[in-house]
Design an enzyme around this catalytic site. Structure first.
Site: not given
Length: 391
Positions: A178, A305, A359
């Site tokens: 990630d 983000y 993930h």
């Protein structure tokens, strides 16, 4: 000289009492019968998880488990940094930085600490031993919240390079999934003289180049899969990359809102065959959620983000990572590519498909991940000698 303060997790009784009160007074939304996870987090599953959280989950037991590992805090660039630092019993073990992403924390790696730091005790070889440094990302869990703007992947990578210097490591390896993969790449780009090699499970790549010719059948299928994923699974990314403060109020004020936000991603992103708890137990799910709740970092973690987007770093880097890179390919990873596409962006020296996993491989398939890290970093030749450590 960098100062390190020993740290242990000890949440106050008042925080836990307040949590129980909030869980007990939840006002539930309606849901269309039979829709399951189609519209988002499944109401029935979440109600079951919250009931377990309130009546059975034992946070104190988790604190005991987590606190078995040496932890420290320090200040870097004005921000408190929390990290686990496990020194191998093997002399001259290689330093390895383990980097998590969102919505995760250092606890993602608890299952691989033993196999990586003391491989001989887990069926491995002493020469594959690592000293492990496992930080909480700025704004996440015990490194949060952040107190100023600008904590993009480049700044975080610089902070972690400074941390490794403070611990006495002139050279080191790094593993990431990630955002941890993004940070590993930034470390190699910004500190190429320090990074001996990378191991990643998540790739940030572009598409084919004109000189590549037509896509292979595999590449065409991956492109189709990615288009579907981008259409139905990236709402969280758009929100956190543009207006993270808006969702922060729900994530910090409502434990059920926080759980719904995170568990939907755990369900979608793990290789679970339609049943999340075949790969993650309720205790594992809730321990991860709790690291955000007790630190009030559900909001600040999402700012990563935003900062990444503002810095123009959301896509692949314009520069190729020239450090040797080993890639473990887990079949349920979010963004997948073929090796020839990846090699435009990374100096890929090893490409290893895995039988299963998604993930969060350190949680889902820790044996596969630990084995691939050991095999990959052993295979990297011509790396500098590494020093011992302090801290």
């Amino acid at each position: 000289m960098m100062e390190f303060t020993p740290f242990s997790v000890k949440v106050s009784d008042e925080v836990l009492t307040d949590l129980d009160r909030r869980l007990a007074s939840t006002r539930w939304p309606d849901a269309i019968p039979g829709t399951g996870w189609t519209y988002g987090t499944d109401l029935g599953y979440l109600q079951e998880l919250i009931a377990y959280w309130k009546d059975q989950f034992d946070w104190r037991s988790f604190e005991v488990r987590f606190n078995k590992f040496p932890q420290f805090t320090t200040m870097i660039d004005g921000q408190r940094m929390h990290f686990i630092h496990v020194k191998s019993p093997v002399p001259d073990a290689k330093p390895l930085l383990l980097l998590h992403g969102w919505p995760s924390s250092p606890l993602e790696f608890l299952k691989v600490i033993g196999p990586l730091s003391n491989p001989a005790a887990h069926g491995g070889r002493d020469e594959d031993a690592f000293d492990l440094v496992i930080p909480s990302l700025p704004g996440f869990a015990f490194s949060g919240p952040t107190n100023d703007a600008g904590w993009h992947p480049g700044r975080i990578a610089d902070a972690f390079a400074e941390l490794m210097t403070g611990l006495g490591y002139d050279y080191f390896f790094a593993h990431g999934g990630d955002f941890g993969s993004v940070l590993a790449g930034q470390l190699a780009l910004r500190h190429p003289d320090r990074v001996s090699g990378l191991h990643v499970t998540f790739l940030v790549t572009g598409g084919l180049r004109p000189e590549d010719g037509d896509p292979t059948p595999e590449e065409a299928q991956l492109a189709d899969d990615q288009a579907v994923y981008n259409m139905v699974e990236t709402g969280y990314l758009a929100l956190q990359a543009s207006k993270p403060q808006t969702i922060a109020y729900s994530l910090v004020d409502s434990p059920v809102g926080l759980a719904a936000w995170i568990v939907e991603k755990l369900n979608t992103w793990t290789d679970n065959g339609g049943d999340l708890e075949t790969v993650l137990s309720k205790d594992e799910i809730l321990a991860n959620i709790m690291t955000y709740w007790v630190t009030a970092t559900g909001g600040s973690s999402g700012r990563l983000y935003f900062e990444t987007a503002v810095a123009g770093m959301m896509g692949p880097s314009a520069k190729r990572v020239e450090a040797p890179v080993a890639v473990a390919i887990f079949p349920h990873e979010l963004y997948r590519a073929t090796r020839r596409v990846a090699e435009h962006h990374y100096n890929v020296v090893r490409w290893t498909p895995q039988a299963k996993g998604g993930h969060f491989p350190a949680l889902e398939q820790p044996e596969f991940l630990a084995t691939d890290i050991r095999d990959s970093l052993r295979a990297m030749s011509g790396v500098p000698a590494v020093d011992g450590s302090a801290g």
